[in-house]
Design an enzyme around this catalytic site. Sequence first.
Site, short mmCIF file in Angstrom:
data_model
loop_
_atom_site.label_atom_id
_atom_site.label_comp_id
_atom_site.label_asym_id
_atom_site.label_seq_id
_atom_site.Cartn_x
_atom_site.Cartn_y
_atom_site.Cartn_z
CD GLU A 1 5.36 -2.14 -9.49
OE1 GLU A 1 6.08 -1.72 -8.58
OE2 GLU A 1 4.25 -2.67 -9.28
N GLY B 1 -10.88 -5.69 -37.35
CA GLY B 1 -12.05 -5.55 -36.48
C GLY B 1 -12.08 -6.60 -35.38
CB ALA C 1 -0.93 -0.02 1.21
CB THR D 1 5.04 6.92 -15.34
OG1 THR D 1 5.99 7.95 -14.98
CG2 THR D 1 3.81 7.02 -14.45
CG ASP E 1 15.72 -3.09 -7.78
OD1 ASP E 1 16.32 -3.98 -7.15
OD2 ASP E 1 15.97 -2.83 -8.97
#
Lengths: 89, 379
Positions: free
Chosen positions: B356, B333, B120, B358, B232
């Site tokens: 992780e 399609g 978190a 940008t 990492d």
Amino acid sequence: MTLLTEAGMREKVRSYIAANLVVYDEEVVFSDEDNIFALGFVNSLFAMQLLTFVEQEFDIVVDNDDMEIINFSSVSNIVNLVQKKKAGA
Amino acid sequence: MSNLPNPIVQEARLFAERELRPRATEIDRKEELPRDIIVQMAKRGYLSATFPEEYGGLELDPVSYGFFTEEIGKACCNTRALITVQTSLIGGSLLRWGTKEQKEKWLPAIASAEKLGAFALTEPLVGSNAKAVQLSYRKSGAKYILNGRKKWISFSGIADFFIVIASCEGSVSAFLVDRESEGITVSPMSGLLANRASHIAEIQFDQVEIPCENLLGIEGGGFTYVVTTALDHGRYSIAWAGIGIAAEALEAMVHYSRNRTQFDKKICEHQLIQAMIADAVTELHAARALAVRAGELRGAKSADALMETTIAKYFASKVAMKVATDAVQTHGGNGCYNEYPVERLFREAKVLEIIEGTSQLQQEMIAGYGLRKYYLPKR
């Protein structure tokens, strides 16, 4: 493994830090006592790289008790930490 | 893959083929990773692939772990995400920074799937600037008290515990928090572009009390050490996730183009389709080479490993997006229809350029590295 003198340790640490500076001014100099983080010469991500370098280069294990960033903030502090760990402390 | 020397990786390929690929589309649609898959993964040691044996792990070396991640990720992105969180983010952090007691409590539990973790870090107002977390902690006697909110937390919807990154007057620390702690509310998120079955949720912390021994690492070391370690490990996992998506998309592109006929010939005989396939092959091989190199350096505990991992993640995630895009294009399609897996791969690839760290953050780091490494003061 070749025993390093204190001067040898200082040179290795200094070289590693110099190769990872985030400032690009060729005139940048730092003493062994300068706090490289406070001066903005390296960023906070570098602390982890520095830890890995110190453990690998000097064959030591850095415990949680030694992880305070002050121990990695200058060439002298890093060398002091390495010497302490080598002495078995 | 023509050369899979590690038997665990070979077995994972068979497992993925039999158990994951046939269910990947359903998993995505139902937005749920079935418990039986989690249990099967745990029985094979797949949730603890890199852990030491003493904690129930398979002790896979970094390169083999990479190939293992690719095999799982090719078949099912959500199952791969489970591995990224349990093994790389949670496991990587605990193995490096956990006390003996913390490791013994949580690592075997993850290995057996008795407990699942979630990392978190991200918040509604804190993403790329991860150091600026606003969820607060304060010390009160023998406890810490947490207040605040996390968002976009993978597997928090079903996790039993969290590693929570919180700040106190600018000092960032990491804590192990039991989901059953009083004051925790988890709200699942839906309507996501990708990782729909990764049980992504928001977590609210209202005066959550945790014992002092649940501090992970040192106080004040939460970002510098714990988050950096987790990211990492996470980036390495995502590099191989990108390779998995690219490989799966390429195989889909090849299969479709060899079977589809337009203008009286197989579309693979049309040069512009061949151009896309050629680029996909080249880019996939290049991405895999970068990731293998990063894995070798990680295995050697080289100081260069962190930057090479960053480069691998950046490139592989771009390749995944490019190849998945061309795979959709090749399908025409049909590529825009969820009956064809490339539609899902296209969505899943996009996320890899964001999580992780940008791609833009990776570019900043790589540029800083390049400006030092490739500078010659005198020419």
